[in-house]
Design an enzyme around this catalytic site. Structure first.
Site, PDB file in Angstrom:
ATOM      1  N   ASN A  98       0.880  -1.168   0.000  1.00 32.15           N
ATOM      2  CA  ASN A  98       0.000   0.000   0.000  1.00 32.15           C
ATOM      3  C   ASN A  98       0.918   1.219   0.000  1.00 32.15           C
ATOM      4  O   ASN A  98       1.646   1.455   0.967  1.00 32.15           O
ATOM      5  CB  ASN A  98      -0.901  -0.012   1.242  1.00 32.15           C
ATOM      6  CG  ASN A  98      -1.829   1.180   1.307  1.00 32.15           C
ATOM      7  OD1 ASN A  98      -1.446   2.307   0.994  1.00 32.15           O
ATOM      8  ND2 ASN A  98      -3.055   0.958   1.734  1.00 32.15           N
TER       9      ASN A  98
ATOM     10  N   ASN B 288       0.138   4.415  -0.130  1.00 27.64           N
ATOM     11  CA  ASN B 288      -0.386   5.592   0.580  1.00 27.64           C
ATOM     12  C   ASN B 288      -0.181   6.864  -0.243  1.00 27.64           C
ATOM     13  O   ASN B 288       0.323   7.864   0.254  1.00 27.64           O
ATOM     14  CB  ASN B 288       0.272   5.721   1.955  1.00 27.64           C
ATOM     15  CG  ASN B 288      -0.420   6.749   2.851  1.00 27.64           C
ATOM     16  OD1 ASN B 288      -1.562   7.117   2.611  1.00 27.64           O
ATOM     17  ND2 ASN B 288       0.267   7.225   3.867  1.00 27.64           N
TER      18      ASN B 288
ATOM     19  N   GLU C  60      -3.933   1.892  -2.841  1.00 27.55           N
ATOM     20  CA  GLU C  60      -4.067   3.294  -2.449  1.00 27.55           C
ATOM     21  C   GLU C  60      -3.158   4.190  -3.292  1.00 27.55           C
ATOM     22  O   GLU C  60      -2.420   5.032  -2.787  1.00 27.55           O
ATOM     23  CB  GLU C  60      -3.803   3.473  -0.950  1.00 27.55           C
ATOM     24  CG  GLU C  60      -4.662   4.565  -0.361  1.00 27.55           C
ATOM     25  CD  GLU C  60      -4.616   4.650   1.165  1.00 27.55           C
ATOM     26  OE1 GLU C  60      -5.078   5.698   1.669  1.00 27.55           O
ATOM     27  OE2 GLU C  60      -4.132   3.716   1.827  1.00 27.55           O
TER      28      GLU C  60
ATOM     29  N   TYR D  73      -7.543  -3.752  -2.489  1.00 25.93           N
ATOM     30  CA  TYR D  73      -7.575  -2.744  -1.433  1.00 25.93           C
ATOM     31  C   TYR D  73      -8.958  -2.798  -0.803  1.00 25.93           C
ATOM     32  O   TYR D  73      -9.903  -2.148  -1.248  1.00 25.93           O
ATOM     33  CB  TYR D  73      -7.263  -1.354  -1.991  1.00 25.93           C
ATOM     34  CG  TYR D  73      -7.286  -0.261  -0.945  1.00 25.93           C
ATOM     35  CD1 TYR D  73      -6.720  -0.453   0.312  1.00 25.93           C
ATOM     36  CD2 TYR D  73      -7.877   0.974  -1.209  1.00 25.93           C
ATOM     37  CE1 TYR D  73      -6.743   0.542   1.279  1.00 25.93           C
ATOM     38  CE2 TYR D  73      -7.906   1.987  -0.254  1.00 25.93           C
ATOM     39  CZ  TYR D  73      -7.336   1.763   0.986  1.00 25.93           C
ATOM     40  OH  TYR D  73      -7.359   2.757   1.940  1.00 25.93           O
TER      41      TYR D  73
ATOM     42  N   ASP E 283      -3.846  -4.982   0.655  1.00 23.17           N
ATOM     43  CA  ASP E 283      -4.229  -4.481   1.960  1.00 23.17           C
ATOM     44  C   ASP E 283      -5.627  -5.009   2.269  1.00 23.17           C
ATOM     45  O   ASP E 283      -6.625  -4.472   1.786  1.00 23.17           O
ATOM     46  CB  ASP E 283      -4.209  -2.944   1.947  1.00 23.17           C
ATOM     47  CG  ASP E 283      -4.484  -2.345   3.313  1.00 23.17           C
ATOM     48  OD1 ASP E 283      -4.868  -3.105   4.225  1.00 23.17           O
ATOM     49  OD2 ASP E 283      -4.332  -1.114   3.462  1.00 23.17           O
TER      50      ASP E 283
ATOM     51  N   ASN F 295      -6.946  -5.058   5.232  1.00 20.37           N
ATOM     52  CA  ASN F 295      -7.525  -4.214   6.284  1.00 20.37           C
ATOM     53  C   ASN F 295      -8.247  -5.001   7.379  1.00 20.37           C
ATOM     54  O   ASN F 295      -9.207  -4.503   7.988  1.00 20.37           O
ATOM     55  CB  ASN F 295      -8.457  -3.156   5.677  1.00 20.37           C
ATOM     56  CG  ASN F 295      -7.740  -1.826   5.491  1.00 20.37           C
ATOM     57  OD1 ASN F 295      -7.018  -1.380   6.377  1.00 20.37           O
ATOM     58  ND2 ASN F 295      -7.932  -1.198   4.347  1.00 20.37           N
TER      59      ASN F 295
ATOM     60  N   ASP G 260       3.406   4.372   4.917  1.00 22.55           N
ATOM     61  CA  ASP G 260       3.211   3.859   6.273  1.00 22.55           C
ATOM     62  C   ASP G 260       3.044   2.338   6.279  1.00 22.55           C
ATOM     63  O   ASP G 260       2.935   1.724   7.344  1.00 22.55           O
ATOM     64  CB  ASP G 260       2.031   4.550   6.972  1.00 22.55           C
ATOM     65  CG  ASP G 260       0.752   4.545   6.153  1.00 22.55           C
ATOM     66  OD1 ASP G 260       0.785   4.128   4.976  1.00 22.55           O
ATOM     67  OD2 ASP G 260      -0.299   4.980   6.677  1.00 22.55           O
ATOM     68  N   HIS G 261       3.031   1.727   5.091  1.00 26.88           N
ATOM     69  CA  HIS G 261       3.047   0.270   4.942  1.00 26.88           C
ATOM     70  C   HIS G 261       4.421  -0.158   4.421  1.00 26.88           C
ATOM     71  O   HIS G 261       5.142   0.642   3.814  1.00 26.88           O
ATOM     72  CB  HIS G 261       2.001  -0.198   3.930  1.00 26.88           C
ATOM     73  CG  HIS G 261       0.581   0.076   4.335  1.00 26.88           C
ATOM     74  ND1 HIS G 261      -0.308  -0.922   4.675  1.00 26.88           N
ATOM     75  CD2 HIS G 261      -0.125   1.240   4.415  1.00 26.88           C
ATOM     76  CE1 HIS G 261      -1.489  -0.397   4.957  1.00 26.88           C
ATOM     77  NE2 HIS G 261      -1.401   0.922   4.809  1.00 26.88           N
TER      78      HIS G 261
END
Length: 268
Positions: free
Chosen positions: A11, A13, A39, A112, A156, A158, A258-259
């Site tokens: 991901n 971001n 993302e 995603y 991702d 989630n 951040d991943h």
């Protein structure tokens, strides 16, 4: 299938930002045969050439109709025999949440899954997505088997499935991503649909390795993360997985998302 297949997922971001921070250099150095991104949050024309049309890669891009939201991509060294965007559910067909490529003996998909937020319409959307996506996974596996292909759905997801998949599981039992009903749904992906979490096949105990850390506080430095970026494969392919590596940055300032990328190698 080729004797060895390496698949990486991350991901990003926001790919415009990630491309400025190190993604392009990472893509240029990876040994992966397929790279899946989530993302992306950009149109191809908004991206630098090193991310939109990198040399040596075939690119599949599934943007969202909502500008600046979602978006998935697949970079493949081999030209796909077939490409699919979305999974047939009208609500999510143009949402930039799913794309798949068919290679000679394997289907690789970039997912995603919605992140959700308890008590809001975002959580309702996540639940609708999960309800529609599970039967598709069942159908995808059946069709792939009939065509002599394996499947790996990376991205991702989630959802943290077990307590070992997030550092602060006690404080997140009522949080989206670790709700009992979400975990039960992911369990059905493994039972009803018959897929295998390749990380947990190789490392059943955990904890982690985590793949996402909040930018807030000291989450990254303290390794207070979640394992939500997964490679989930059909059993035959999972049996051939020889390694799964989370490419965690060496320090906070070296992160371009951040991943972290999750890279798996499958042998023939």
């Amino acid at each position: 299938m080729r004797r060895v297949l390496t698949v990486s997922t991350v991901n990003v971001n926001g790919l415009r930002a990630a491309a400025k921070k190190g993604f392009v250099e990472w893509l240029g150095s990876t040994k992966a045969d397929v790279v899946a991104c989530q993302e992306v949050r950009a149109e191809l024309k908004e991206l630098p050439a090193g991310a939109a049309a990198p040399e040596g890669w075939h690119v599949v891009h599934a943007p969202s109709v909502q500008k600046g939201r979602n978006g998935v991509m697949l970079f493949s060294r081999a030209e796909p025999e077939e490409v699919r965007i979305g999974f047939g559910e009208p609500e999510f067909e143009d949402s930039g949440r799913y794309a798949e490529i068919h290679l000679p003996n394997v289907v690789v998909a970039s997912l995603y899954l919605p992140s959700g937020d308890v008590g809001t319409p975002r959580q309702d959307e996540k639940e609708r997505f999960m309800a529609a996506f599970l039967p598709y996974l069942v159908d995808l596996r059946a069709k792939a088997e009939a065509g002599g292909r394996e499947v790996v759905v990376v991205g991702d997801w989630n959802i943290a499935y077990e307590k070992t998949d997030l550092k602060n599981w006690r404080g997140n039992q009522k949080s989206s991503g670790f709700l009992p009903e979400e975990r039960e749904w992911l369990g059905r992906v493994f039972t009803e649909a018959g897929y295998v979490d390749v990380q947990r096949k190789l490392d059943p105990e955990g904890p982690g390795p985590y793949t996402w850390w909040s930018y807030r506080g000291k989450a990254f430095d303290n390794d207070s993360g979640w394992r939500i970026d997964c490679q989930i494969a059909t059993p035959g392919l999972a049996e051939r997985c020889t390694s799964v590596v989370v490419e965690r940055a060496e320090s906070y300032d070296q992160r371009w998302s951040d991943h972290a990328p999750v890279t798996a190698t499958y042998s023939g």
